[in-house]
Scaffold this motif. Structure first.
Motif, PDB file in Angstrom:
ATOM      1  N   ALA A  78       0.927  -1.250  -0.023  1.00 55.01           N
ATOM      2  CA  ALA A  78      -0.034  -0.095   0.158  1.00 55.01           C
ATOM      3  C   ALA A  78       0.896   1.195  -0.158  1.00 55.01           C
ATOM      4  O   ALA A  78       0.452   2.136  -0.800  1.00 55.01           O
ATOM      5  CB  ALA A  78      -0.969  -0.234   1.211  1.00 55.01           C
ATOM      6  N   ALA A  79       1.842   1.269   0.627  1.00 52.49           N
ATOM      7  CA  ALA A  79       2.793   2.328   0.767  1.00 52.49           C
ATOM      8  C   ALA A  79       3.568   2.555  -0.495  1.00 52.49           C
ATOM      9  O   ALA A  79       3.424   3.818  -0.975  1.00 52.49           O
ATOM     10  CB  ALA A  79       3.875   2.031   2.013  1.00 52.49           C
ATOM     11  N   ALA A  80       3.774   1.608  -1.238  1.00 51.04           N
ATOM     12  CA  ALA A  80       4.592   1.767  -2.464  1.00 51.04           C
ATOM     13  C   ALA A  80       3.624   2.134  -3.354  1.00 51.04           C
ATOM     14  O   ALA A  80       3.855   3.021  -4.171  1.00 51.04           O
ATOM     15  CB  ALA A  80       5.435   0.141  -2.946  1.00 51.04           C
ATOM     16  N   TRP A  81       2.213   1.621  -3.470  1.00 52.75           N
ATOM     17  CA  TRP A  81       1.268   1.990  -4.263  1.00 52.75           C
ATOM     18  C   TRP A  81       1.075   3.571  -4.123  1.00 52.75           C
ATOM     19  O   TRP A  81       0.999   4.462  -5.060  1.00 52.75           O
ATOM     20  CB  TRP A  81       0.038   1.266  -4.115  1.00 52.75           C
ATOM     21  N   ALA A  82       1.137   4.050  -3.023  1.00 50.24           N
ATOM     22  CA  ALA A  82       0.751   5.461  -2.764  1.00 50.24           C
ATOM     23  C   ALA A  82       1.906   6.381  -3.285  1.00 50.24           C
ATOM     24  O   ALA A  82       1.598   7.470  -3.945  1.00 50.24           O
ATOM     25  CB  ALA A  82       0.667   5.671  -1.269  1.00 50.24           C
ATOM     26  N   GLY A  83       3.049   5.731  -3.157  1.00 47.30           N
ATOM     27  CA  GLY A  83       4.107   6.436  -3.739  1.00 47.30           C
ATOM     28  C   GLY A  83       4.255   6.667  -5.221  1.00 47.30           C
ATOM     29  O   GLY A  83       4.626   7.733  -5.651  1.00 47.30           O
ATOM     30  N   ALA A  84       3.696   5.553  -5.760  1.00 49.20           N
ATOM     31  CA  ALA A  84       3.888   5.611  -7.343  1.00 49.20           C
ATOM     32  C   ALA A  84       2.408   6.058  -8.023  1.00 49.20           C
ATOM     33  O   ALA A  84       2.532   6.592  -9.057  1.00 49.20           O
ATOM     34  CB  ALA A  84       4.025   4.375  -7.766  1.00 49.20           C
ATOM     35  N   GLU A  85       1.075   6.032  -7.482  1.00 45.78           N
ATOM     36  CA  GLU A  85       0.122   6.157  -7.947  1.00 45.78           C
ATOM     37  C   GLU A  85      -0.984   7.126  -7.113  1.00 45.78           C
ATOM     38  O   GLU A  85      -2.025   7.534  -7.706  1.00 45.78           O
ATOM     39  CB  GLU A  85      -0.815   4.928  -8.058  1.00 45.78           C
TER      40      GLU A  85
END
Length: 387
Positions: free
Chosen positions: A228-235
């Motif tokens: 979820a953290a990686a998704w928030a950073g990218a998207e």
């Protein structure tokens, strides 16, 4: 609650203004016109612009939508637009369906008949629902909030007033995206009135109690948090902007229909189970009908600001808190990051968790039959409780 019938009738001058703005469109350059890596594809937006300005027929879409039984009602000082489709069956259960962003009430267009009249679609009439589909405040034809504080938590209170005004003292709730947050808040705040809640998305703001007195985070749960953290950073740039400076964004989107379309359509492509081809799931007219609702509504500041309100009032729980009404979850494979069942069960009484075979974030539009089947199955053992 001052209930009135409603028909969509966009003024002719508003349609002419849209056409004028489309004729004056100035498109940007792109390093690669075909790719979506940097956002909405320039080649796709050229096609969308050409279709919108020369072939899209708003009046035809308007006539189709006006076949839905629509109403306005004053709830908590806000005029709320909603669809109310009575069920056909021996004992229909009241059910409020809530959409999200960048969707609208038209997300539910295909699932309404499946839920209200299951016998007409190969189902059991005993599974019928009285279906209520409100437009969130500041979306579609619902009035915008008159002040701050109107996020999912407060909207749950408005929906309770709406359902009681329609004569439904106890009812079920269902939704995805912001609609999942509203449904969860209904279960949290009004457990005596909520028969059960079914969601096809776990709100990103949901946080169970952690630390002393709580079970340690499992490896599966930590993997979800990392994803979820990686998704928030990218998207997650859209959510950061809408959740912090929605007014600034509203100036651009209120003035440029193509800018608004790019902002919305890119999410329909990224969040759906379309394998990169958004029109494989959403025909161009369907995309443009949704975008046009936002354009004609002239309430983009409000529809963006709900992200800020939800950020300020997240779905966070203290140690020992539990939500009494049963929860059902339909987990679609192309949904935004979804936590494991254990993460949700830390607070909610999860009675049904279905790993769906296909579909994404816009489940009611993408896979209405599959979603309807899961909603019926979840509420079936709860039906005696609405008498």
């Amino acid at each position: 609650m001052n209930l009135r019938k409603f028909k969509i009738d966009i003024p002719h001058e508003d349609i002419e203004d849209l056409m004028r703005r489309l004729r004056a469109t100035r498109l940007p350059a792109a390093l690669d016109e075909q790719r979506w890596d940097d956002g909405a594809s320039l080649a796709f937006m050229r096609r969308l612009h050409e279709h919108w300005s020369t072939r899209f027929d708003w009046r035809a879409q308007e006539a189709r939508l006006n076949r839905l039984p629509q109403y306005l009602a004053g709830i908590g000082g806000v005029d709320i637009h909603f669809i109310h489709q009575p069920g056909r069956g021996p004992a229909p259960m009241p059910l409020v369906l809530t959409h999200g962003w960048p969707g609208s009430f038209i997300e539910m267009e295909r699932i309404i008949p499946l839920l209200a009249d299951p016998a007409a679609h190969g189902g059991d009439p005993a599974d019928a629902f009285h279906v209520v589909v409100p437009s969130l405040p500041g979306f579609g034809f619902s009035a915008p909030p008159g002040g701050p504080g109107v996020g999912a938590r407060h909207i749950a209170e408005l929906w309770l007033g709406l359902m009681k005004g329609l004569g439904y003292e106890r009812f079920g709730a269902q939704g995805g995206d912001i609609g999942a947050s509203v449904s969860a808040w209904l279960a949290c705040r009004f457990p005596a009135q909520i028969i059960g809640a079914h969601v096809n998305y776990i709100p990103g703001s949901y946080r169970p109690p952690l630390g002393p007195g709580s079970p340690p985070v499992t490896a599966q749960e930590q993997a979800y948090l990392d994803t979820a953290a990686a998704w928030a950073g990218a998207e997650g740039a859209y959510a950061a902007e809408q959740g912090t400076k929605p007014q600034t964004l509203a100036y651009a989107m209120t003035d440029s229909p193509i800018g608004l379309a790019a902002w919305i359509v890119e999410k329909f492509r990224a969040w759906s189970d379309c394998d990169g081809d958004v029109e494989r799931v959403f025909p161009m007219d369907e995309l443009l009908t949704d975008v046009s609702l936002y354009w004609f509504g002239r309430m983009l500041d409000a529809s963006f600001r709900i992200y800020k309100e939800n950020r300020l009032q997240p779905l966070v729980f203290e140690a020992g808190e539990r939500v009494a009404p049963a929860l059902g979850v339909a987990a679609f494979p192309r949904e935004l990051p979804t936590p494991p069942r254990s993460w949700v069960e830390r607070v909610f009484d999860v009675r049904r968790w279905t790993e769906m075979p296909r579909g994404g974030h816009f489940a009611a539009m993408e896979q209405p039959e599959l979603l309807a089947q899961d909603i019926r199955a979840f509420f079936r053992p709860l039906r005696g409780r609405h008498a």
